[in-house]
Design a protein around this motif. Structure first.
Motif, PDB file in Angstrom:
ATOM      1  N   ALA A 157       0.842  -1.195   0.000  1.00  0.00           N
ATOM      2  CA  ALA A 157       0.000   0.000   0.000  1.00  0.00           C
ATOM      3  C   ALA A 157       0.874   1.241   0.000  1.00  0.00           C
ATOM      4  O   ALA A 157       2.095   1.156   0.187  1.00  0.00           O
ATOM      5  N   LEU A 158       0.231   2.362  -0.172  1.00  0.00           N
ATOM      6  CA  LEU A 158       0.879   3.656   0.038  1.00  0.00           C
ATOM      7  C   LEU A 158       0.641   4.016   1.503  1.00  0.00           C
ATOM      8  O   LEU A 158      -0.511   4.104   1.942  1.00  0.00           O
ATOM      9  N   TYR A 159       1.727   4.187   2.229  1.00  0.00           N
ATOM     10  CA  TYR A 159       1.640   4.451   3.667  1.00  0.00           C
ATOM     11  C   TYR A 159       1.784   5.944   3.931  1.00  0.00           C
ATOM     12  O   TYR A 159       2.762   6.563   3.482  1.00  0.00           O
ATOM     13  N   TYR A 160       0.827   6.475   4.656  1.00  0.00           N
ATOM     14  CA  TYR A 160       0.812   7.895   4.982  1.00  0.00           C
ATOM     15  C   TYR A 160       1.045   8.102   6.477  1.00  0.00           C
ATOM     16  O   TYR A 160       0.485   7.380   7.305  1.00  0.00           O
ATOM     17  N   CYS A 161       1.818   9.124   6.773  1.00  0.00           N
ATOM     18  CA  CYS A 161       1.944   9.589   8.149  1.00  0.00           C
ATOM     19  C   CYS A 161       1.095  10.843   8.295  1.00  0.00           C
ATOM     20  O   CYS A 161       1.039  11.680   7.377  1.00  0.00           O
ATOM     21  N   ALA A 162       0.445  10.966   9.423  1.00  0.00           N
ATOM     22  CA  ALA A 162      -0.389  12.134   9.673  1.00  0.00           C
ATOM     23  C   ALA A 162      -0.232  12.573  11.113  1.00  0.00           C
ATOM     24  O   ALA A 162       0.089  11.756  11.991  1.00  0.00           O
ATOM     25  N   VAL A 163      -0.454  13.853  11.371  1.00  0.00           N
ATOM     26  CA  VAL A 163      -0.330  14.366  12.734  1.00  0.00           C
ATOM     27  C   VAL A 163      -1.635  15.028  13.154  1.00  0.00           C
ATOM     28  O   VAL A 163      -2.355  15.619  12.349  1.00  0.00           O
ATOM     29  N   GLN A 164      -1.890  14.901  14.427  1.00  0.00           N
ATOM     30  CA  GLN A 164      -3.082  15.479  15.027  1.00  0.00           C
ATOM     31  C   GLN A 164      -2.616  16.365  16.169  1.00  0.00           C
ATOM     32  O   GLN A 164      -1.724  15.987  16.928  1.00  0.00           O
ATOM     33  N   ILE A 165      -3.219  17.525  16.261  1.00  0.00           N
ATOM     34  CA  ILE A 165      -2.871  18.454  17.336  1.00  0.00           C
ATOM     35  C   ILE A 165      -4.053  18.475  18.299  1.00  0.00           C
ATOM     36  O   ILE A 165      -4.996  19.242  18.118  1.00  0.00           O
ATOM     37  N   PRO A 166      -4.023  17.589  19.283  1.00  0.00           N
ATOM     38  CA  PRO A 166      -5.175  17.516  20.186  1.00  0.00           C
ATOM     39  C   PRO A 166      -5.345  18.800  20.986  1.00  0.00           C
ATOM     40  O   PRO A 166      -4.371  19.328  21.507  1.00  0.00           O
ATOM     41  N   PRO A 167      -6.576  19.303  21.089  1.00  0.00           N
ATOM     42  CA  PRO A 167      -6.818  20.497  21.903  1.00  0.00           C
ATOM     43  C   PRO A 167      -6.678  20.215  23.394  1.00  0.00           C
ATOM     44  O   PRO A 167      -6.468  21.117  24.186  1.00  0.00           O
ATOM     45  N   GLY A 168      -6.767  18.945  23.753  1.00  0.00           N
ATOM     46  CA  GLY A 168      -6.653  18.566  25.158  1.00  0.00           C
ATOM     47  C   GLY A 168      -6.069  17.176  25.259  1.00  0.00           C
ATOM     48  O   GLY A 168      -5.324  16.744  24.384  1.00  0.00           O
ATOM     49  N   ASP A 176      -4.715  16.548  11.220  1.00  0.00           N
ATOM     50  CA  ASP A 176      -4.622  17.917  10.728  1.00  0.00           C
ATOM     51  C   ASP A 176      -3.674  18.076   9.541  1.00  0.00           C
ATOM     52  O   ASP A 176      -3.915  18.922   8.675  1.00  0.00           O
ATOM     53  N   PHE A 177      -2.607  17.310   9.505  1.00  0.00           N
ATOM     54  CA  PHE A 177      -1.618  17.440   8.432  1.00  0.00           C
ATOM     55  C   PHE A 177      -1.154  16.050   8.012  1.00  0.00           C
ATOM     56  O   PHE A 177      -0.981  15.171   8.861  1.00  0.00           O
ATOM     57  N   TRP A 178      -0.908  15.927   6.731  1.00  0.00           N
ATOM     58  CA  TRP A 178      -0.537  14.642   6.144  1.00  0.00           C
ATOM     59  C   TRP A 178       0.719  14.770   5.307  1.00  0.00           C
ATOM     60  O   TRP A 178       0.988  15.812   4.704  1.00  0.00           O
ATOM     61  N   GLY A 179       1.463  13.655   5.248  1.00  0.00           N
ATOM     62  CA  GLY A 179       2.574  13.577   4.324  1.00  0.00           C
ATOM     63  C   GLY A 179       2.101  13.126   2.956  1.00  0.00           C
ATOM     64  O   GLY A 179       0.906  12.881   2.736  1.00  0.00           O
ATOM     65  N   GLN A 180       3.057  13.003   2.050  1.00  0.00           N
ATOM     66  CA  GLN A 180       2.744  12.600   0.673  1.00  0.00           C
ATOM     67  C   GLN A 180       2.649  11.092   0.508  1.00  0.00           C
ATOM     68  O   GLN A 180       2.153  10.610  -0.511  1.00  0.00           O
TER      69      GLN A 180
END
Length: 127
Positions: free
Chosen positions: A92-103, A115-119
């Motif tokens: 598969a195409l593997y994606y890394c993503a980040v989340q900025i939790p408010p809490g 919130d943001f993803w790699g290619q």
């Protein structure tokens, strides 16, 4: 804005291991919860693994539980996905993503919450 970059993909044989890395810039790494997802053509993006901001909590998809390990090195702004006993269906195409939790609470398995993803980086497992 957070810039996310994956690395480490490639071609491997079934049964072998491979490690992916995800690095970020643009925000203090300790603020970021990180997840890995994968996608094959014409299918939805599937959850693979995720790790909390300090690394205390990890989560795995059912198909990779026991074979994959997610970890992070906050000093290097990097999250790793160690993949063992790889199968052709892991291709598969593997994606890394980040989340900025408010809490404290966050949504590790929900792609829409990131919130943001790699290619992406391609992983191909030959039989």
């Amino acid at each position: 804005q957070v810039h996310v970059v994956e690395s480490g993909g490639g071609l491997v044989s079934a049964g072998e291991s491979q490690t992916l890395a995800c690095t970020t810039t643009g925000r203090f790494f300790g603020d970021l919860a990180v997840g890995w997802f994968r996608q094959v053509p014409e299918k939805e993006r599937d959850f693979v693994a995720a790790i909390s901001r300090k690394g205390a909590s990890t989560y795995y998809g059912d198909s990779v539980e026991g074979r994959f390990t997610i970890s992070r090195d906050n000093a290097k702004n990097t999250v790793y996905l160690q993949m063992h006993s790889l199968k052709p269906e892991d291709t598969a195409l593997y994606y890394c993503a980040v989340q900025i939790p408010p809490g404290v609470a966050w949504s590790p398995r929900n792609a829409e919450k990131y919130d943001f993803w790699g290619q992406g980086t391609q992983v191909t497992v030959s039989s």
